[in-house]
Design a protein around this motif. Sequence first.
Motif, PDB file in Angstrom:
ATOM      1  N   GLY A  62       0.820  -1.202   0.000  1.00  0.00           N
ATOM      2  CA  GLY A  62       0.000   0.000   0.000  1.00  0.00           C
ATOM      3  C   GLY A  62       0.855   1.254   0.000  1.00  0.00           C
ATOM      4  N   ARG A 106       1.546   6.520   3.622  1.00  0.00           N
ATOM      5  CA  ARG A 106       0.821   7.779   3.835  1.00  0.00           C
ATOM      6  C   ARG A 106       1.421   8.636   4.937  1.00  0.00           C
ATOM      7  NH1 ARG A 106      -5.428   6.099   3.969  1.00  0.00           N
ATOM      8  NH2 ARG A 106      -5.480   8.105   5.070  1.00  0.00           N
ATOM      9  N   GLY A 160      -8.272   0.642   3.704  1.00  0.00           N
ATOM     10  CA  GLY A 160      -8.270   2.079   3.512  1.00  0.00           C
ATOM     11  C   GLY A 160      -7.689   2.840   4.682  1.00  0.00           C
ATOM     12  N   ARG A 161      -7.507   2.165   5.828  1.00  0.00           N
ATOM     13  CA  ARG A 161      -6.900   2.799   6.999  1.00  0.00           C
ATOM     14  C   ARG A 161      -5.375   2.668   6.920  1.00  0.00           C
ATOM     15  NH1 ARG A 161     -10.593   2.735  11.446  1.00  0.00           N
ATOM     16  NH2 ARG A 161      -8.969   3.845  12.619  1.00  0.00           N
ATOM     17  N   ILE A 162      -4.678   3.219   7.907  1.00  0.00           N
ATOM     18  CA  ILE A 162      -3.216   3.192   7.944  1.00  0.00           C
ATOM     19  C   ILE A 162      -2.758   2.176   8.982  1.00  0.00           C
ATOM     20  CG2 ILE A 162      -1.130   4.538   8.404  1.00  0.00           C
ATOM     21  CD1 ILE A 162      -2.705   7.019   7.561  1.00  0.00           C
ATOM     22  N   GLU A 214       1.650   2.510   6.133  1.00  0.00           N
ATOM     23  CA  GLU A 214       1.133   2.156   4.812  1.00  0.00           C
ATOM     24  C   GLU A 214      -0.383   2.000   4.829  1.00  0.00           C
ATOM     25  OE1 GLU A 214       4.868  -0.157   2.696  1.00  0.00           O
ATOM     26  OE2 GLU A 214       3.243  -1.345   3.567  1.00  0.00           O
ATOM     27  N   GLU A 215      -0.989   2.392   3.716  1.00  0.00           N
ATOM     28  CA  GLU A 215      -2.424   2.188   3.570  1.00  0.00           C
ATOM     29  C   GLU A 215      -2.718   0.708   3.383  1.00  0.00           C
ATOM     30  OE1 GLU A 215      -5.907   3.312   0.360  1.00  0.00           O
ATOM     31  OE2 GLU A 215      -4.410   4.837   0.851  1.00  0.00           O
ATOM     32  N   THR A 221      -4.712  -2.294   1.933  1.00  0.00           N
ATOM     33  CA  THR A 221      -5.514  -2.539   0.733  1.00  0.00           C
ATOM     34  C   THR A 221      -6.260  -3.858   0.858  1.00  0.00           C
ATOM     35  OG1 THR A 221      -3.777  -3.748  -0.451  1.00  0.00           O
ATOM     36  CG2 THR A 221      -3.765  -1.332  -0.628  1.00  0.00           C
TER      37      THR A 221
END
Length: 542
Positions: free
Chosen positions: A460, A463, A484-486, A505-506, A508
């Motif tokens: 991912g 972020r 979708g979260r970190i 990282e996001e 997925t």
Amino acid sequence: MLHQDTTTHGTSAYDGAAGPATIAPSIGDAGSAADPAPQQRSRSAAAPRYAEDQTGTPYADAIARFGDSDPLSLMVPGHGNAPGAGGEHIAELFGARVAQRDVPLLLEGIDAGENSPLVQSQRLAADAWGARRTWFLTNGASQANRTAAIAVRGLGERILIQRAMHSSLTDGVLLAGLAPAFVAPSVDTRHGIAHGLTPEALEAALVREERAGRAVSSVYVVSPSYFGSVADVAGLVEVAHRHDAAIIVDNAWGAHFGFHPDLPESPARLGADLVVSSTHKLAGSLTQSAMLHLGHGPFAERLEPLVARAYSMTSSTSMSAVLMGSLDTARHAMATGEERIGRAVRAAREIRDRLDRDPRFSDIGDGFGAFPDITSTDPLRVPIDVSRLGRSGHWVRSALKERHGVYLEMSTATSIVAVIGATREVDVDRFMAALDEVAREAERLGSEPMHEFPELPEPGVLRILPRDAYFGASEVVPAEQAIGRISADTLAAYPPGIPNMLPGEEITVETVDFLRAVAASPTGYVRGSVDPEVSLIRVVAE
């Protein structure tokens, strides 16, 4: 099976400079302008190897003299170096000498002073591995990875990492506040093996980061792999330096490199700036002992004080003399043991020859030529494909252990890996007889269902910095809600063991599906997960 080029390297010469473990640069290292196609190399049998007399063991001798002097020790350790008057419990388990030689730090004639026996032994180690300076470590190559990560932060915050790194490097990234980017290694999806990088792959990744305005200051690569595949370290060094980046080589599984003509060369002699060396693995020191080597490259002057300071942060103030003594004697064994190392290499070759004649098995290394990142192999690692038995490598490894007392390093769904220490004398007949009996048992039992692992997902997007994600507020949520979260954790599926999710990282859907599929398989697991099924994931709190 691939074989490395055995072109002769120049040797280092001690220049007498002040400071511990300092050696003058090598001459004619691969990766120079005069060598447009640097390759992984081992030294020639005729080449002089060392500038210093490698026959002594200064530190090991010093702790032995202390223990043999019958000291009245009224200091730590509490057993008083007295195996019969305070250290009986140590002597009963390990023998009297361990208690006698388990001496504390800061003793004159042992480790205190500018040219102490410890300094002399570290200097000999630097000479032996072709380094500018060497540090002895008593918390394993994990300490070396953390130290290296903290040190290169002094060159800049951005680091490019081969995504087959050890989790301890991730720890160092967190501690140092580095901003990582990643480059994927070559992967053998059939056997679940992560290999290495080509210089071209490294070049492309460095250019990608530069064009995005994220030029890196350091690079981290892994060679050899767990399965013995060796990358073109000299070529990787040349690429990194051309982009003004220092290069760390995780050579944890190659501490024996450079000590025999049939082995690949030491990365320090190939121009690496920092080399992580897990000396206990195949070079024969005690478990948890390791070394960190500083090379002779263009970053040496800047890195040396940075490493020294980082080392003081990661090392114990009560480092084990027993472990450090084993590093000194392991260095001696390697530097003076070419004939014995040769016997280990021949034993590994005999195992391979017998496997080649047995249709039930195959040497996975025979297929390494299909991977452009692999320029040579470590002959002391024997990865064996056992899939024709109709049983998983995990079953074969377990059967060898439980029924024959044969312990192997690791297994995957299709393979087992035998590791032969560089000074080890191996009973090849016993191993092959046990393998034959296990194969016959597998034939009697018949095949078991074999699980197909899904393809590795792309990581991912990073972020936020891993440090911020790891130390920030977090919460545990169902896996479906984590998409979708970190991520606040590091999760790595085995096989092949490449980190699939890092802090920052996001998360997925592809990564979650992959991790859960591996966790549900009979031969896989996910390291770092909140629960074995990966039904829950720790995420950064919103």
